[in-house]
Each structure stands twice: as C-alpha cells, then as structure tokens.
Design a protein around this motif. Structure first.
Motif, PDB file in Angstrom:
ATOM      1  N   ILE A  76       0.855  -1.197   0.000  1.00 37.87           N
ATOM      2  CA  ILE A  76       0.000   0.000   0.000  1.00 37.87           C
ATOM      3  C   ILE A  76       0.891   1.246   0.000  1.00 37.87           C
ATOM      4  N   TRP A  77       0.738   2.059  -1.044  1.00 40.59           N
ATOM      5  CA  TRP A  77       1.440   3.349  -1.057  1.00 40.59           C
ATOM      6  C   TRP A  77       0.652   4.317  -0.190  1.00 40.59           C
ATOM      7  N   CYS A  78       1.283   4.870   0.809  1.00 44.70           N
ATOM      8  CA  CYS A  78       0.561   5.725   1.753  1.00 44.70           C
ATOM      9  C   CYS A  78       1.490   6.828   2.229  1.00 44.70           C
ATOM     10  N   ASP A  79       1.089   8.063   1.996  1.00 37.09           N
ATOM     11  CA  ASP A  79       1.857   9.197   2.524  1.00 37.09           C
ATOM     12  C   ASP A  79       1.327   9.500   3.925  1.00 37.09           C
ATOM     13  N   LEU A  80       2.182   9.298   4.898  1.00 40.45           N
ATOM     14  CA  LEU A  80       1.742   9.396   6.302  1.00 40.45           C
ATOM     15  C   LEU A  80       1.487  10.830   6.751  1.00 40.45           C
ATOM     16  N   THR A  81       1.708  11.804   5.864  1.00 40.91           N
ATOM     17  CA  THR A  81       1.320  13.169   6.226  1.00 40.91           C
ATOM     18  C   THR A  81      -0.154  13.429   5.884  1.00 40.91           C
ATOM     19  N   VAL A  82      -0.808  12.438   5.271  1.00 41.38           N
ATOM     20  CA  VAL A  82      -2.192  12.626   4.839  1.00 41.38           C
ATOM     21  C   VAL A  82      -3.109  11.679   5.623  1.00 41.38           C
ATOM     22  N   SER A  83      -3.905  12.243   6.529  1.00 42.09           N
ATOM     23  CA  SER A  83      -4.734  11.430   7.435  1.00 42.09           C
ATOM     24  C   SER A  83      -5.631  10.458   6.669  1.00 42.09           C
ATOM     25  N   GLU A  84      -6.241  10.955   5.570  1.00 44.60           N
ATOM     26  CA  GLU A  84      -7.193  10.112   4.830  1.00 44.60           C
ATOM     27  C   GLU A  84      -6.494   8.860   4.286  1.00 44.60           C
ATOM     28  N   GLN A  85      -5.231   9.020   3.875  1.00 40.93           N
ATOM     29  CA  GLN A  85      -4.509   7.859   3.338  1.00 40.93           C
ATOM     30  C   GLN A  85      -4.223   6.842   4.452  1.00 40.93           C
ATOM     31  N   ILE A  86      -3.999   7.337   5.668  1.00 40.24           N
ATOM     32  CA  ILE A  86      -3.735   6.415   6.783  1.00 40.24           C
ATOM     33  C   ILE A  86      -5.007   5.624   7.106  1.00 40.24           C
ATOM     34  N   GLU A  87      -6.126   6.320   7.142  1.00 41.38           N
ATOM     35  CA  GLU A  87      -7.397   5.640   7.434  1.00 41.38           C
ATOM     36  C   GLU A  87      -7.716   4.625   6.334  1.00 41.38           C
ATOM     37  N   ASP A  88      -7.454   5.035   5.105  1.00 33.08           N
ATOM     38  CA  ASP A  88      -7.724   4.154   3.965  1.00 33.08           C
ATOM     39  C   ASP A  88      -6.824   2.900   4.006  1.00 33.08           C
ATOM     40  N   ASN A 140      -2.396   5.741  12.969  1.00 37.68           N
ATOM     41  CA  ASN A 140      -2.351   4.295  12.685  1.00 37.68           C
ATOM     42  C   ASN A 140      -2.875   3.501  13.872  1.00 37.68           C
ATOM     43  N   THR A 141      -2.491   3.927  15.078  1.00 40.83           N
ATOM     44  CA  THR A 141      -2.952   3.228  16.285  1.00 40.83           C
ATOM     45  C   THR A 141      -4.474   3.341  16.391  1.00 40.83           C
TER      46      THR A 141
END
Ligand code: NAD
Length: 283
Positions: A76-88, A140-141
């Motif tokens: 999964i490509w996920c930019d951790l500065t973007v909350s929506e991507q973390i939830e996704d 993430n937690t």
C-alpha cells in the motif's frame, strides 16, 4: 509451524533496501505472518544512491522477498502526512485479509533538514517531523486499533522509537521531540487498549546500519569530497567505537525484538520502551 502463523502484520516505512521496516517484514514473514507493507513514493533525488544502483523498487522489491518466503504480501502506497490515506490503509488491509493482528509503526521523516540548532529550525521541518513521526503513529494506532477491537482477538502494536526518545543530542529538536512523544503515546495507548488485550510497546534502537537517504550525510559527504558510501562507512566505524558491544545495530537486531514483542510470549508486556543499543544507554 511458525509462531506467527495466521497473523497479519502491517508495517509502515518498509520500502528501504537496508531499512528496519524491511527487516521486520522478512523476520515476521519467516515466522509465518502475512504482511502488509507501506511506504510513500519518493523522487529519485530522494533515494539513496545504493538503492538506485541496485535498481531497488521500494515496497515492490520487499514484497517479492516476502512472497519468496511463502507468505502473502499486500503493498500500500501511503503518505503518512495525509490522514485520509492512513485511514484508507487500515481499511484496505482489513478488507484484504479480514483482520490485522500486529502493527509496526516504523516510518520516520527523512532526517537531515532538521539537523540544525533550535534557532535555525524551520517551522515546516518541525511540523513534518511531528506529522510523520508522531501524529501518524497516533492515527495508525487509532484506525488499526479499531480494526483489532472489532475482531475481538487482541493485538500487538509496536512503535519504533529511538534512543532519541530518551536522550536528546544537539541539533535534534524536531526528531527528539517527535520521538519522546512516541513514548508518551505508547504508554497512553497501552492503557486505553489493555481492556481489549492489545499490547503497545516501543523499541528504542541506538545507531543502526541502514542507508535510507539522509540529507545530512549526503551534504557532509559532498563537503568532504568523498562518496556517500565512504562517508557512511566512516560514520558506522566511528559510532562503533562508543558502543560497549563494539558495533552498531543491524536492522535485524531490531527486527528480532519486534518479533518477540509481536509473539504470544510477550502477551503480558505492555507500555514499555526497550533499548536495542549494544549498551550505550540504560534507561
Ligand atoms: N537508522 C537508525 O540509526 C535508527 C536509530 C534509532 C531509531 N531509528 C528508527 O527506526 C525506524 C526505521 O528507521 P530506518 O533507519 O530503517 O528508517 P529510514 O529513515 O531508512 O526509513 C524510514 C522510512 O519511512 C518512510 N517515510 C518517510 N516519510 C514518509 C511519509 N511521509 N509517508 C510514508 N513513509 C515515509 C521512508 O520512505 C522510509 O522508507 C524509524 O522510526 C527511526 O526513527 C532508526
């Protein structure tokens, strides 16, 4: 039979060719876990020359190694500065495997731009460090924790902190602050999640022999007129001199402790912060 058979682990910042995230993915896969690995897409100028030379392809390469061990791997490509991507990411991982049992919060902001005295530290650099190193661990937690609670099967959350979580050095205000905060977050989330049999612990490495791009090292190498590899080797040799056990950590040293904390053997351990440093710091 591996001790993690049937478990699913999600690891952030796992694309580095010599990174702690990759070492954790391979160690946990070798013990039977199926894997979700994530990282963010980086420009070639932001990659270590060693990775470019080896035609390393971040999580695509790590996934091939995991699959060669006979385990499944979701990238999964996920930019951790973007909350929506973390939830996704949590949603996609849970949909793909049906559950997530272990979360390893490993990613960190690329160091280097932060290595200045406090009066020179740019606010945007400070914000990025807190965003990637602390807020993303919280998010993430939160999102993976919800998946674990819903499945009612307990869980393990392992935050990769640092010796910088316990002792600051000069020119590390952003990094040290973001990593000290991870210890507080580890303790608070351990208490909140204990009723659900989800343990939360931190691992605090000293210097580790990794080579993910570090702007500070690249700049220093250029200033000294040596290659990044030569400069890196000199740092590793110098750092080893101050380690009682005579060397700095390898990524695998950290992965072994992560594997223990992820296992059933560690079911009664929570809210702790363990060092992996060869004897350089005792608290
Ligand atoms: N290497 C060391 O000497 C050392 C020492 C103590 C603690 N640690 C900790 O161990 C962990 C792993 O260290 P490492 O040296 O393997 O890491 P690294 O710096 O080599 O790699 C970190 C990973 O995080 C990723 N990342 C950076 N920004 C991101 C973003 N916005 N979104 C998603 N991913 C992002 C990078 O792409 C990279 O793959 C980190 O938490 C670090 O603080 C490392």
């Amino acid at each position: 039979m591996g001790q993690l058979d049937g478990k699913v682990v999600l690891i952030t910042g796992a694309g580095g060719m010599k990174g702690i995230g990759r070492a954790c993915a391979l160690k946990l896969a070798s013990q039977g876990a199926d894997i979700v690995i994530s990282d963010f897409r980086r420009e070639p100028k932001d990659l270590p020359p060693q990775e470019i030379k080896a035609q390393w392809r971040s999580i695509d390469s790590v996934a091939e190694e995991v699959e060669a061990l006979g385990r499944r791997c979701l990238k999964i490509w996920c930019d951790l500065t973007v909350s929506e991507q973390i939830e996704d990411m949590a949603r996609r991982a849970a949909e793909h495997y049906g559950h997530i049992d272990i979360l390893v919060n490993n990613a960190r902001a690329i160091i280097g731009r932060d290595r200045v005295g406090i009066t020179e530290l740019r606010e945007e650099v400070w914000q990025r460090f807190l965003r990637v190193n602390t807020t993303a661990v919280f998010l993430n937690t939160k999102f993976v924790g919800r998946v674990m609670i819903e499945k009612r099967n307990g869980g393990r959350i392992i935050n990769i902190a640092s010796d910088a979580s316990k002792r600051a050095k000069p020119k590390t205000a952003a990094y040290a602050t973001s990593k000290f905060a991870v210890i507080g977050l580890t303790q608070a989330s351990a208490l909140d999640l204990a009723p659900h049999r989800i343990t939360v612990n931190a691992v605090c490495p000293g210097s580790v022999n990794t080579d993910r791009l570090n702007y500070w090292e690249a700049d220093q190498a250029q200033a000294k007129g040596v290659s990044l590899e030569e400069f890196r080797a000199s740092i590793v040799a110098d750092a080893a001199k101050s380690v009682p056990l005579g060397r700095i950590a390898e990524p695998e040293d950290v992965a072994k402790l992560v594997a223990f904390l992820a296992s059933d053997e560690a079911a009664f351990i929570t809210g702790q912060a363990y060092n992996v440093n060869g004897g350089t710091l005792f608290h």
